[in-house]
Structures are given as C-alpha cells and as structure tokens.
Design an enzyme around this catalytic site. Sequence first.
Site, PDB file in Angstrom:
ATOM      1  N   LYS A  54     -56.303 111.226  -6.009  1.00 24.65           N
ATOM      2  CA  LYS A  54     -56.448 112.101  -7.176  1.00 24.65           C
ATOM      3  C   LYS A  54     -56.699 113.542  -6.726  1.00 24.65           C
ATOM      4  CE  LYS A  54     -58.149 108.316 -10.022  1.00 24.65           C
ATOM      5  NZ  LYS A  54     -59.285 107.567 -10.550  1.00 24.65           N
ATOM      6  N   GLN A  98     -65.596 107.602 -11.056  1.00 25.30           N
ATOM      7  CA  GLN A  98     -64.763 106.490 -10.601  1.00 25.30           C
ATOM      8  C   GLN A  98     -65.475 105.159 -10.844  1.00 25.30           C
ATOM      9  OE1 GLN A  98     -61.600 106.705  -9.487  1.00 25.30           O
ATOM     10  NE2 GLN A  98     -61.454 104.508  -9.141  1.00 25.30           N
ATOM     11  N   ASP A 121     -60.691 110.791 -18.676  1.00 28.44           N
ATOM     12  CA  ASP A 121     -60.303 109.378 -18.672  1.00 28.44           C
ATOM     13  C   ASP A 121     -60.093 108.860 -20.102  1.00 28.44           C
ATOM     14  OD1 ASP A 121     -60.052 108.061 -16.149  1.00 28.44           O
ATOM     15  OD2 ASP A 121     -62.204 108.288 -15.803  1.00 28.44           O
TER      16      ASP A 121
HETATM   17  N1  GUN Z   1     -61.148 102.620 -11.776  1.00 32.58           N
HETATM   18  C1  GUN Z   1     -59.977 101.956 -11.955  1.00 32.58           C
HETATM   19  N2  GUN Z   1     -59.204 102.622 -12.837  1.00 32.58           N
HETATM   20  C2  GUN Z   1     -59.891 103.720 -13.213  1.00 32.58           C
HETATM   21  C3  GUN Z   1     -59.601 104.805 -14.094  1.00 32.58           C
HETATM   22  O1  GUN Z   1     -58.547 104.884 -14.726  1.00 32.58           O
HETATM   23  N3  GUN Z   1     -60.565 105.745 -14.200  1.00 32.58           N
HETATM   24  C4  GUN Z   1     -61.734 105.675 -13.517  1.00 32.58           C
HETATM   25  N4  GUN Z   1     -62.615 106.658 -13.693  1.00 32.58           N
HETATM   26  N5  GUN Z   1     -62.029 104.690 -12.692  1.00 32.58           N
HETATM   27  C5  GUN Z   1     -61.105 103.726 -12.536  1.00 32.58           C
END
Ligand code: GUN
Length: 288
Positions: A54, A98, A121
């Site tokens: 990311k 995360q 998100d």
């Molecule tokens: N862990 C797995 N998928 C995601 C996501 O889309 N966002 C976040 N913040 N954590 C994740």
Amino acid sequence: MTARVIDGKAVAAKVREQIADVVEQFRNQSNVEPHLAAVLVGDDPASAIYVRNKERACEKVGIKSTLHRLSGETTQAQLLDLVQQLNSDRSVHGILVQLPLPQQIDPIAILDAVTPLKDVDAFHPENVGLIVQGRPRFLPCTPRGVQVLLAESGTDVSGKHAVVLGRSEIVGKPMALLLMQKGETANATVTICHSRTQNLADVTRTADILIAAIGSPEFVTGDMVKPGAVVIDVGTNRVNDKLVGDVAFDQVAEIAAAITPVPGGVGPMTIAMLLQNTLTAAKLSVDS
Ligand code: GUN
C-alpha cells in the site's frame, strides 16, 4: 482452458495512472499533498507485506504515506490514542488500521474511533450506512475493485443473477450492496450464500456472476459453476507458502466465460481503490 482471464494487474495499473493524473491536478490546484497514515500493530508477516504494498502504491501516484508501527503488546488505549492523534492531524487525510489486530484489542472499538471523513476503508458505521442508502462517501475497497474489474472486462451486470459467496463485513455484505444498487455495473439480482446455506452448489450454479469470498482454498469447483459464468475470486489463502484463491482455477476455467486469477486478480484492485479513497478524503478536507 476456455475462460478469458481477467487481468487485475493490468486494470489496476491503468486505474493507478488515472489516479496519478488527478492527484497531480489536485496538488497543483490546492497545494495539498494527499496523505495516508497506515497503522500496523504486531508483526504478522502477511499484514506487513500488504502494508508495504500500500505504501509503495501511494508513493507511485504522488500520495504521501506514513507508517505507524506498534508492538504486538500495544494496549487498546494506546492504539485509541494514536487514532485520535491521526484524527486531529490536519496533514493526514486517510487513516488505515491494518486488520487483524492482536487479540487484546477490540477491532470494532478502534474502527469506530476513526473519524468518518478519514475512513478510507469505509468500515465506520456512518460510511457503511451511506453505502446502504446508495449515497456513498467512500466505496469499500475490495468490493469496488471487483465492480471496476467487472466493468473493465465488459461484463453485463444489469438484470443478471450475481451470487456472492461469503457474508463478511469487508467483502461479502458490501459487495452485495454495490451490485444490487441502481447505477453502472450494478442493478443485479443478488443472492448471498454462506456456511449455513443449504444446497449451495444448486444456488451457485444459477449465478451469471459468481463472487467467491469465503476464505477457503479452492472451495469453488467446476461442478458449482454455470457454463459461461463470470467468476471473480476474492480469496487470498496461504497454502504451503503459496497464495491460493477460493476458486479451483484450472477446473473452473474450463467452464466459465471469464475468471480472475490469484494472485493478479482482485488484490491489485483493492489497493488501487484505497488510493482513490485517499484522494477523495484529501478533496473532502479542502471542501469542508
Ligand atoms: N486486512 C485485510 N483486508 C483489509 C482491508 O481491506 N483493510 C484493512 N485495514 N485491513 C485489512
């Protein structure tokens, strides 16, 4: 193999280029550098890789990213403190915590604490509510990524039967919402299936579009798919250190009209949509 392989890597690269252009315009006009703050708690190797990907993606499109790494022993109060600090930091536009979080921390308490205007998100109840009502502020990254893949692959969604396998808050539920709503690459008739669904294969075999998001390696086999269906695989399962989807690719590719691979399908699209949401958040900070 008869199915066309939908190349998520290529579509994501195209979307990232478009985002980079808009980021440049926005920075020139506003003098604001879009900024994503990512929070990683503990040292889960898969999460560390996701977060690094990311960060790299942000840098490539002109979005600043900062990573806040906390130890696996961090308390809920300490993490809430950091979230509050990022909420009030005017230079931060998007906040991503995360998941998963260590067991001593309640993820709902943390995700609810992220200010909705920085919730890239789209996990906050206010943002989920806006999605439910068809007036989204941010679009949920993975479901939106799937929708863009369907659009870019020329899949006709309107009036079709879309079956979503999985009812998670992150993928299954919001995926169903996006596909059932009025709008482009939407207007589908949607069925959600899950672990308690009876005669599952009978349902999935009626799908024109089948979205697999159950987190079980190679769960969807050829006999569960209607000939000519479009199959989107959201699964990312680690099996013997290899990434495997929720779809038995080789079998299903003999039956489907189009299919996404793992890796190189939905994964890159999720990150591209996160960039889009961070740009949206930066724009909102200027407008509000
Ligand atoms: N862990 C797995 N998928 C995601 C996501 O889309 N966002 C976040 N913040 N954590 C994740």
